[in-house]
Design a protein around this motif. Structure first.
Motif, PDB file in Angstrom:
ATOM      1  N   UNK A  23       0.809  -1.220   0.000  1.00  0.00           N
ATOM      2  CA  UNK A  23       0.000   0.000   0.000  1.00  0.00           C
ATOM      3  C   UNK A  23       0.840   1.266   0.000  1.00  0.00           C
ATOM      4  N   UNK A  24       1.872   1.317   0.842  1.00  0.00           N
ATOM      5  CA  UNK A  24       2.736   2.501   0.870  1.00  0.00           C
ATOM      6  C   UNK A  24       3.512   2.665  -0.431  1.00  0.00           C
ATOM      7  N   UNK A  25       3.946   1.554  -1.006  1.00  0.00           N
ATOM      8  CA  UNK A  25       4.635   1.628  -2.297  1.00  0.00           C
ATOM      9  C   UNK A  25       3.731   2.164  -3.394  1.00  0.00           C
ATOM     10  N   UNK A  26       2.484   1.707  -3.409  1.00  0.00           N
ATOM     11  CA  UNK A  26       1.524   2.175  -4.417  1.00  0.00           C
ATOM     12  C   UNK A  26       1.186   3.650  -4.210  1.00  0.00           C
ATOM     13  N   UNK A  27       1.039   4.067  -2.963  1.00  0.00           N
ATOM     14  CA  UNK A  27       0.749   5.477  -2.677  1.00  0.00           C
ATOM     15  C   UNK A  27       1.887   6.368  -3.178  1.00  0.00           C
ATOM     16  N   UNK A  28       3.135   5.961  -2.937  1.00  0.00           N
ATOM     17  CA  UNK A  28       4.273   6.746  -3.437  1.00  0.00           C
ATOM     18  C   UNK A  28       4.311   6.773  -4.959  1.00  0.00           C
ATOM     19  N   UNK A  49      10.274   2.505  -4.397  1.00  0.00           N
ATOM     20  CA  UNK A  49      11.165   1.347  -4.462  1.00  0.00           C
ATOM     21  C   UNK A  49      11.799   1.074  -3.097  1.00  0.00           C
ATOM     22  N   UNK A  50      12.204   2.135  -2.411  1.00  0.00           N
ATOM     23  CA  UNK A  50      12.813   1.977  -1.091  1.00  0.00           C
ATOM     24  C   UNK A  50      11.830   1.374  -0.095  1.00  0.00           C
ATOM     25  N   UNK A  51      10.574   1.782  -0.166  1.00  0.00           N
ATOM     26  CA  UNK A  51       9.555   1.241   0.738  1.00  0.00           C
ATOM     27  C   UNK A  51       9.411  -0.261   0.539  1.00  0.00           C
ATOM     28  N   UNK A  86       7.914  -9.238  -5.731  1.00  0.00           N
ATOM     29  CA  UNK A  86       7.310  -7.944  -6.039  1.00  0.00           C
ATOM     30  C   UNK A  86       8.370  -6.855  -6.146  1.00  0.00           C
ATOM     31  N   UNK A  87       9.359  -6.877  -5.269  1.00  0.00           N
ATOM     32  CA  UNK A  87      10.382  -5.832  -5.313  1.00  0.00           C
ATOM     33  C   UNK A  87      11.240  -5.947  -6.567  1.00  0.00           C
ATOM     34  N   UNK A  94      10.534   0.653 -12.167  1.00  0.00           N
ATOM     35  CA  UNK A  94      10.890   1.980 -11.665  1.00  0.00           C
ATOM     36  C   UNK A  94      12.240   2.450 -12.221  1.00  0.00           C
ATOM     37  N   UNK A  95      13.151   1.537 -12.478  1.00  0.00           N
ATOM     38  CA  UNK A  95      14.490   1.903 -12.903  1.00  0.00           C
ATOM     39  C   UNK A  95      14.534   2.756 -14.173  1.00  0.00           C
ATOM     40  N   UNK A  96      13.761   2.436 -15.223  1.00  0.00           N
ATOM     41  CA  UNK A  96      13.801   3.322 -16.401  1.00  0.00           C
ATOM     42  C   UNK A  96      13.312   4.735 -16.101  1.00  0.00           C
TER      43      UNK A  96
END
Length: 101
Positions: A23-28, A49-51, A86-87, A94-96
């Motif tokens: 959830x926190x990753x999606x919010x960011x 990504x860090x989350x 998932x990560x 996210x990397x591109x």
């Protein structure tokens, strides 16, 4: 007859940990898509990504701690593998944006 995994006290915290991490990753990631400016977008995508990575490492640590304590470490290992997969997917998406966005 109920499964021993679902009746244990470890399942609910592991499920909550996975849900909060995702959830926190999606919010960011959503916040990164709704802001203007390349720097802020890249920063928020890196934060998402860090989350996810921190949540993965925390699940791995909980696996180790639960194993040492003689608890139901299998539940936390399942959470760890789910978040690890998932990560890795998150990293490749996210990397591109971070490098070339």
């Amino acid at each position: 007859m109920r499964s021993a995994i679902f009746s244990s006290r470890e399942f609910r915290p592991a499920a909550i940990h996975v849900a909060v991490t995702i959830g926190l990753g999606i919010i960011c990631a959503i916040a990164a898509g709704s802001v203007d400016g390349d720097g802020l977008t890249k920063g928020l995508m890196l934060a998402s990504l860090a989350v996810v990575l921190v949540g993965t490492l925390a699940a791995g640590a909980r696996t180790f701690i639960s194993s040492r304590a003689g608890g139901r470490w299998q539940v936390w290992q399942g959470a760890f593998w789910l978040l690890l997969g998932l990560s890795l997917l998150w990293f490749t998406s996210v990397l591109p944006t971070i490098l070339f966005g």
